[in-house]
Every structure is written in C-alpha cells, then in structure tokens.
Design a protein around this motif. Sequence first.
Motif, PDB file in Angstrom:
ATOM      1  N   UNK A 234       0.858  -1.197   0.000  1.00 56.37           N
ATOM      2  CA  UNK A 234       0.000   0.000   0.000  1.00 56.37           C
ATOM      3  C   UNK A 234       0.886   1.236   0.000  1.00 56.37           C
ATOM      4  N   UNK A 235       0.350   2.417  -0.384  1.00 59.03           N
ATOM      5  CA  UNK A 235       1.165   3.638  -0.465  1.00 59.03           C
ATOM      6  C   UNK A 235       1.581   4.133   0.918  1.00 59.03           C
ATOM      7  N   UNK A 236       2.451   5.143   0.911  1.00 59.41           N
ATOM      8  CA  UNK A 236       2.904   5.773   2.150  1.00 59.41           C
ATOM      9  C   UNK A 236       1.713   6.308   2.944  1.00 59.41           C
ATOM     10  N   UNK A 237       1.878   6.314   4.301  1.00 59.39           N
ATOM     11  CA  UNK A 237       0.862   6.852   5.214  1.00 59.39           C
ATOM     12  C   UNK A 237      -0.429   6.043   5.184  1.00 59.39           C
ATOM     13  N   UNK A 238      -0.360   4.797   4.659  1.00 58.77           N
ATOM     14  CA  UNK A 238      -1.545   3.950   4.685  1.00 58.77           C
ATOM     15  C   UNK A 238      -1.770   3.377   6.087  1.00 58.77           C
TER      16      UNK A 238
ATOM     17  N   UNK B 299       5.074  -3.189   2.518  1.00 54.16           N
ATOM     18  CA  UNK B 299       5.862  -2.375   1.580  1.00 54.16           C
ATOM     19  C   UNK B 299       4.997  -1.282   0.986  1.00 54.16           C
ATOM     20  N   UNK B 300       5.648  -0.164   0.669  1.00 52.65           N
ATOM     21  CA  UNK B 300       4.983   0.927  -0.052  1.00 52.65           C
ATOM     22  C   UNK B 300       5.401   0.964  -1.516  1.00 52.65           C
ATOM     23  N   UNK B 301       6.355   0.077  -1.884  1.00 52.57           N
ATOM     24  CA  UNK B 301       6.836   0.049  -3.282  1.00 52.57           C
ATOM     25  C   UNK B 301       5.956  -0.911  -4.075  1.00 52.57           C
ATOM     26  N   UNK B 302       4.792  -0.416  -4.440  1.00 48.56           N
ATOM     27  CA  UNK B 302       3.779  -1.277  -5.050  1.00 48.56           C
ATOM     28  C   UNK B 302       4.240  -1.830  -6.391  1.00 48.56           C
ATOM     29  N   UNK B 303       4.884  -0.996  -7.197  1.00 48.87           N
ATOM     30  CA  UNK B 303       5.297  -1.465  -8.526  1.00 48.87           C
ATOM     31  C   UNK B 303       6.436  -2.478  -8.407  1.00 48.87           C
ATOM     32  N   UNK B 304       7.446  -2.189  -7.562  1.00 45.70           N
ATOM     33  CA  UNK B 304       8.588  -3.087  -7.440  1.00 45.70           C
ATOM     34  C   UNK B 304       8.173  -4.430  -6.857  1.00 45.70           C
ATOM     35  N   UNK B 305       7.253  -4.415  -5.843  1.00 53.38           N
ATOM     36  CA  UNK B 305       6.862  -5.654  -5.175  1.00 53.38           C
ATOM     37  C   UNK B 305       5.695  -6.355  -5.866  1.00 53.38           C
ATOM     38  N   UNK B 306       5.280  -5.859  -7.050  1.00 57.12           N
ATOM     39  CA  UNK B 306       4.222  -6.554  -7.779  1.00 57.12           C
ATOM     40  C   UNK B 306       4.680  -7.932  -8.242  1.00 57.12           C
ATOM     41  N   UNK B 307       6.045  -8.102  -8.415  1.00 56.73           N
ATOM     42  CA  UNK B 307       6.582  -9.388  -8.861  1.00 56.73           C
ATOM     43  C   UNK B 307       6.855 -10.346  -7.711  1.00 56.73           C
TER      44      UNK B 307
ATOM     45  N   UNK C  42       0.343 -14.373  -1.039  1.00 53.18           N
ATOM     46  CA  UNK C  42      -1.041 -14.004  -0.734  1.00 53.18           C
ATOM     47  C   UNK C  42      -1.115 -12.504  -0.465  1.00 53.18           C
ATOM     48  N   UNK C  43      -2.247 -11.921  -0.757  1.00 54.76           N
ATOM     49  CA  UNK C  43      -2.452 -10.481  -0.565  1.00 54.76           C
ATOM     50  C   UNK C  43      -3.277 -10.269   0.697  1.00 54.76           C
ATOM     51  N   UNK C  44      -2.717  -9.517   1.635  1.00 52.53           N
ATOM     52  CA  UNK C  44      -3.435  -9.212   2.874  1.00 52.53           C
ATOM     53  C   UNK C  44      -4.501  -8.164   2.598  1.00 52.53           C
ATOM     54  N   UNK C  45      -5.571  -8.200   3.393  1.00 52.71           N
ATOM     55  CA  UNK C  45      -6.667  -7.229   3.244  1.00 52.71           C
ATOM     56  C   UNK C  45      -6.742  -6.366   4.493  1.00 52.71           C
ATOM     57  N   UNK C  46      -7.029  -5.094   4.269  1.00 56.30           N
ATOM     58  CA  UNK C  46      -7.236  -4.140   5.371  1.00 56.30           C
ATOM     59  C   UNK C  46      -8.610  -3.518   5.206  1.00 56.30           C
ATOM     60  N   UNK C  47      -9.434  -3.661   6.211  1.00 57.55           N
ATOM     61  CA  UNK C  47     -10.754  -3.024   6.196  1.00 57.55           C
ATOM     62  C   UNK C  47     -10.804  -1.998   7.313  1.00 57.55           C
ATOM     63  N   UNK C  48     -11.433  -0.852   7.031  1.00 57.61           N
ATOM     64  CA  UNK C  48     -11.535   0.243   7.999  1.00 57.61           C
ATOM     65  C   UNK C  48     -13.002   0.603   8.161  1.00 57.61           C
TER      66      UNK C  48
END
Length: 881
Positions: A33-37, A860-868, A872-878
């Motif tokens: 997710x991006x910074x400050x998420x 991680x906040x480096x979404x493009x670099x860590x796309x590879x 599993x993808x974690x989920x965050x609900x608010x």
Amino acid sequence: MKLRAIELANIRRFAGQRARLSGLGDGLTVLSEPNEFGKSTFFDALHAVFFERHRAMGAPVKALRPHAGGAPEVTVEIELPEGRFAIFKRWLSRPQARITDAQGRIVAQDDEAEAWIDALMGGTAGGGLAGPSGLVWVRQGLLGLEPEGTTAEEKRARERGLNTRRDLLSSVAGEIEAMTGGRRMDAVVARVSTALAVLATATGKPKAGGAWAAALAEVEALEREIAALRPRAERLSGDLARRSDVQRQLTRLTHPEEVAARDKALKTAKAAQEAAKAHAAQLAQAETALRLAQTEEQAAQTAIDRLAALEARLAALRDAQERAQEKAQAARARAEDLGQRESEARKTAEAATIAARDLRQRLRLAQKARLAQEARARATTLRQQYSRAETLSQQIDAFKAKLALIGLTQKALETAEEAQATLDRLTAQAEAQAVQITPLPDGAAQALIDGQPLGPEPHPVLAACTLSLPGYGALHLDPGAKRGAETARALEQAQQARDRALEACGVESVAAMRALWGQAQQHQAALTQSAAHLADLAPEGLEALRSALARAEAAAAETPAAPEDPTTLDAELAKAETAENAAQANARSAQELANAAREARAGAEAERIAAHRAFEAAQAEAGDPQTLAARLAAARDALPARTKARIEKAAAHQALAQNAPDLATAEAALTRAQTAADQARQETEALSRELTELNSRIAVIAEEGIEETLAELEGRAAEAQDRAARYGTEVQALTRLRAALDAARSAARDAYFRPVIRELQPLLAILHPGAVIEIDDQSLLPTALTRDGAEESLDILSGGTREQLAILTRLAFARLFAQAGQAVPVILDDALVMSDDDRIEAMFTALHRVARDQQIIVFTCRQRAFAQLGGAKAQVTVDPL
C-alpha cells in the motif's frame, strides 16, 4: 506461532476507526500500500502487544495514541499448536489485557494475561520467542542485525538482541558444556578470575581502592586540568585552522576566472529570458489573431443562420397577415349588419313603449270620468286582475321550472363558442398550411383515402395517410412528423375543450346550444313579461290584491254601476304592454348579438393589427425584401474565406507554440544565475568580516601562553598513564588467558554452529552464487563475504548488499528457530529499500523458498517493485467505531 489477524482501534491515523488486517496465510503474505496507509502503525501496534505492559505509559505507548486522544486498543489473533487465541490490550485509559480462546472464553486477564504473553515470548525464563521475535521482526528503517542507539527503547532492543543470541546458542548447542574440559577448566578459570579480582571488577573495570584504580584517579585529575585548558587551546587551534580555510575560500571567490564565469552565466541567462519573453509575445499575438479569426468565422455563420430564419419568418408572417385581414373584414361586415338590426329593434321598442303609455293615460282619464262607477269598476277590475295574477304566477313557476331544466348560462355559451372558434381557427390554419388533394378523375375509377372514398372537393392532408389509386397502387402522404404532430395535438386540445363545454350543457353541438339558449331566452323573456304583468297587476303581491278586491267588492255594493266597461281599455293596454315587452326583449336580444359582433370585430381587428405589426417588424428587421436573398447569398459566399483565414491563423499559432522556448525554465535559469552571483557576493562579504574577527581573537589568546602550560600538564599525565597502563597490561593478560579458555569452548560451539551456515548458504547462493559468508560465533553477526576468492569486510559492502545479507541471515535463523520448536513469523516492514531490480527479484525467490514452511509477512509501499513478489495479498478493512 502464526499470526492470523491484527485489529486496531483508535490508533494513530485510525482515530475513531477500527482497522483490521486479515488474510495472513501460512506462507508468504504481502501488504502493498502507499505511504501513510498505516503499515508501520500495524507493526508498532503488534510490537506493543507483545513487549509493552498494558499499564505502561511510556513513549512507545503514547506514540500509538491519535492526535484527537483516546485509548489505543489492539487485538492480535494467533495460532499455536494448542489452538487459536486472541490477545487484546488497551492502554492509557482503563488499561486492560485479555487472552481468549477460539470459543471466546477468557483464558487470562490483566497481569495473568501479561504472564501468559511472557511465557509465550520467553520472558526471563528462556526458551521462549522474545529473542527470535527481536531478530526476525524488522522495523522500518532498521536494517542491521543488532539494534543501535541510546534511547530506552533502543537499549531494550539491544537487550533483546543479546537474548536472541543466547536463545540461538541454547537451541543449537545443548551439549556444549560436555565439550569444553569440565571441572579442570573450571579450576583454571577460577584462579584467573581471583587474580583479576585484585585489580579489576567482574566487568573488567578498575577495582575501588586498588593500585590500578589509584593510578587511573591521578590520570583523571590531571586530565580534568588539561580539559579545563584544552578548550581554549583548541579554540586557538580551531581559529588558526578556520583562518586558513577562510583565506582559501576568499581566494576562490575573488578569483578573476570565477567572477568572469558568474558574470557570463548571468548575461547568458538574461539573454535567454529576454528571447523567451519575445517569443511569448509573438505567441500571444498569434493567439489573439486566431481568436479574432474564430470570432469572424462564427459571426459569418451566425449571420447566415439569422438571415435564413428571417426569410422563412417573413413569408409565414405575410400569410398570417392576409388571413387576419380577411377575418377582420368578415367580422366588420357582420357587426355592421347586426348594428343596423339593433337600431331597428330599438326604434320598435320605443314606439311600443309610447303606445302603452298613451293607453295608460287614456285609462286613467276614463277612470276619472267615471267616478260614480269607480267602485264597481274597481271591483270588476281587481277581480280580473286577481284572476290574471294567479294565472301569471302559475306561468312564472312553469317558466322557472323550464329554465331550471335547461340549465344553460350565457357564460357557458360564450365558453363553448370561444372553444368552437378556436377549433375552427386551428382547423382553418391547418387546412391552409396542409397539402391539398384535388381529385381530377378521367373515368369511373374511385380514389380512396385511408379506405374512404375521395369526394370531388379539395381535401387537406393534416396527418399521414394512404391514397389508393385504382390501376396504379397507393401513395403514402406525410406532411412531416414534427409539424403534423404539433398541428394534430393543437387540434385535439381545441376539440377536447369544445367537447367539455358541450358536455357540461348536455348538447352535441354549438348550434344545438345556441338553439337551446334561444329557448331559454324566450322562456326568460316570457318570464320577465309575466313578472312585469304580475307586478303591474299585483305590485304588492297576491294577498294585497286579494285584500284590495275584498275592499272594492264591499265598496261596489254601495256604488252604482259604471256607465262604461273598462275591459276594452284593459285589453288594449294588455296588448300594448305585451307588444312593449316583446319589442324590448327583441331589442335586448339584438343588442346582445350586436355587442357580441362588435367584440368579435374588435378581436379580429386586434389580430389583424398584431399580424400587421409583426410583419412590419420582420420586414423592418429584414430590410428590403429584394436584397434579403442577395445578402444571404453574400454571407454564405463569405464563410469559406473566414474559415480559411481561421485555419491559417491556427496553423501559425501551432507552429509558434511548437517551437516556443520554456519561459518558466528561462526565468528559473536567470534566477539561479542571479542567486549564485548574489550568494558569492554575500559570502565574500561575510568571509571578510569573519577573517577580521579571527585575527583579533588569535592575537589575544596567543599572548596568554596557554600552549606551554598545557604541555606540562600533559607530560605529568603521561607518566601517570604509564603506571595505569602497566596495571592494565596485567589485567589484559589475565583477560586474554580467560579468553583463551573461552576459545576452547568456542571451538566446541563451532561444531554446533554449522546448522546456521547450512541454512544460510542455499539462500546466499540465490543472490551470490558460489559466495561464502562468515559469522562471528559470539555476536552471531555476519562479518565478511567471500566472492570469487576475495574476502570483503561487511563494512566496505554497499548498503544494499548489507541489507540483503542481514535479511538472508534473519531467514536462516528463522528456519533454525522453527526446527528447534520455536517457530515465529518473519515480519519485514519496508525492507529491501536499497536493492536493484535483479537483486530484488533474487530476494523474492529467497523469500518464497523460506515461505514453504515458514510464515513471512511483508509490508511495503513500493507497489510497482513488489508486484513481482507474488504470495497471498493481505486485506485491510476500515470501519467507524
């Protein structure tokens, strides 16, 4: 232990919210997710649950509280071999700690819950997870294997690092004591320790009251004196060094080549900025010319549209004016005819009124002449009047009943006539505008329109229809969907209005309504006449007339008979009054018809005037009708030229825009050059002032002789240090002896330390094939990397390489912990920040290799670099609280 979910409430950026991190699998799980998420917020909250007491109020706990205040709450769901558990903690306000099992049953609360967590994490009893978690939970920005710093939290981190190494050694070297010499080794170590105790403490520091401590105390006293003088000496030395540096800087700033280069850069920037401004002015002129050409083109098109619409409107208004003229002429002729009839009826009514008045006068004279027979005649007359009055009263009731049955009013008639007139007018307009079909048969064949025979008269086409022609086929006629629909809609609305007016009166046509209105008028006239007769016969009512008759009959018994019979005069008067009433009713009817005709004439005249004015206004707007078509053609001929001019202006503007220099860049370059020149000037002035001050200070301190006094004190301190050094050497020798004994133990440890290398080597081969890493047996930290036969110290490696080696080492330790029955998840918060593309893909492979039987969670906040990375993808609900 495996993490399954983390839930936060009122933590930092999640103020007034409940955030839940779920989807944590057994292997590799990624939260990208991006910074400050809030990724580091989840990490810090997880760390606080396991390492901060619920009653703690230190900086780590207060850092969790949001700016709006409140009590931070964290729930961590974990899975152990015994089952799933939930750890809940709340800090600051009503602090609480609670452990619940999978069924929601409370396992422990508050201090018991903290003890449960200590037992899980190891605490001081050892054998738990405190060490492993401190090693494999990597906080954002912390890349090494050993925490550093001086804050309380960083000290606790260092202690956790020591516990980590102790736990690791205990897990991989359970029989180490059996390999280090046993009791003989203990005896030697005890003698060495006794000798050390005379001079030094257990930690290797000088012992109070000992010779080593006395020598060191003397050194310390002399060093205090030296320290008191050294700042001034150092200040003098620093001022001398600073003066040399200032002089070098002044020489550089005032060098002719430097000055010329700055002046040249400033002039070049000014020239570029002026050229950009000039080009921008040309571009603005081209843009103005383009807007003018666009405006002229639009004006030409607008003129064409206006003239075309004006030509069509002028033709329509001419037709409307002619129709209004014809209607006004017809209304004028009808009004004149009905006006003449009204005049004749009025004269007839006046003559009837005069005749009735004369008869009344004759009757009064006859009654005066026959005073003797007045009573009898009055009785006879009153009797007749009473009889006639009764008859008239019955007639009035009958007329009222008939009028009530008719139920028609003049307003209803006027409404129906107005609706009929509107319908007739719309029908006439529609027929005038519609296509006319005029049959011209040349044989016996019968044409059909919509299946009905077509008569010999012209037939207007108001709506779409089908014309069947024997011997030919059929034609479909359509006057136009929009215009036909509007005409049909207007006709339908007018017909509905006419039908509603007729239905309200219970008639089928306006003609029937007029006939009914005529009957009502006749009944009303008869009613009025009868009422007038009744008023004449019994002005005070039938009862009064009956009383008068009774009085007249009583008086007639006493009067002689009348010489004349007044019946003849009464009959003549009645006929005259009837004629008068009929003439007056006829006059009123004629007046009403004349008034209606005058109103119709006024309306038609108003329509004619309005149509004439509209035509004149359109004609005035259009000008000379003969030149309107010419102006329209001229406007259409001028449009292509305007369009061409606009295209040329647009091309010129585009050419200038494409080649335009960047004015903002030129101005920025000028600002930079000007700023550089100003800074050089200001720096030169500041350095000159500083040089003057330095010269003054150096001259004052140099006269005090501080350097000679400092040299004497340093000589005495050196002698004291020599004595202390001899005692230190002895301590070092004893320490080295004890270290040698420890080395024997280390040799045994090496046999059991190979599992670390065994787990680390396959991971290292993914990143650096053929490389070998060396790890210190005391600190358990990597110390060197051997690649292609060359050994490289860890200190000289790049930050990215050290970061990668640290993470690989953590992964190897994690596998050892798992094999020793101390499985703990690996958590990496924004790690691999300094890895290039190839290295980061190799690290992804290493993570997947370990994740086959190890839980790894990556924030991680480096979404493009860590796309590879995959996993599993974690989920965050608010959700709001």
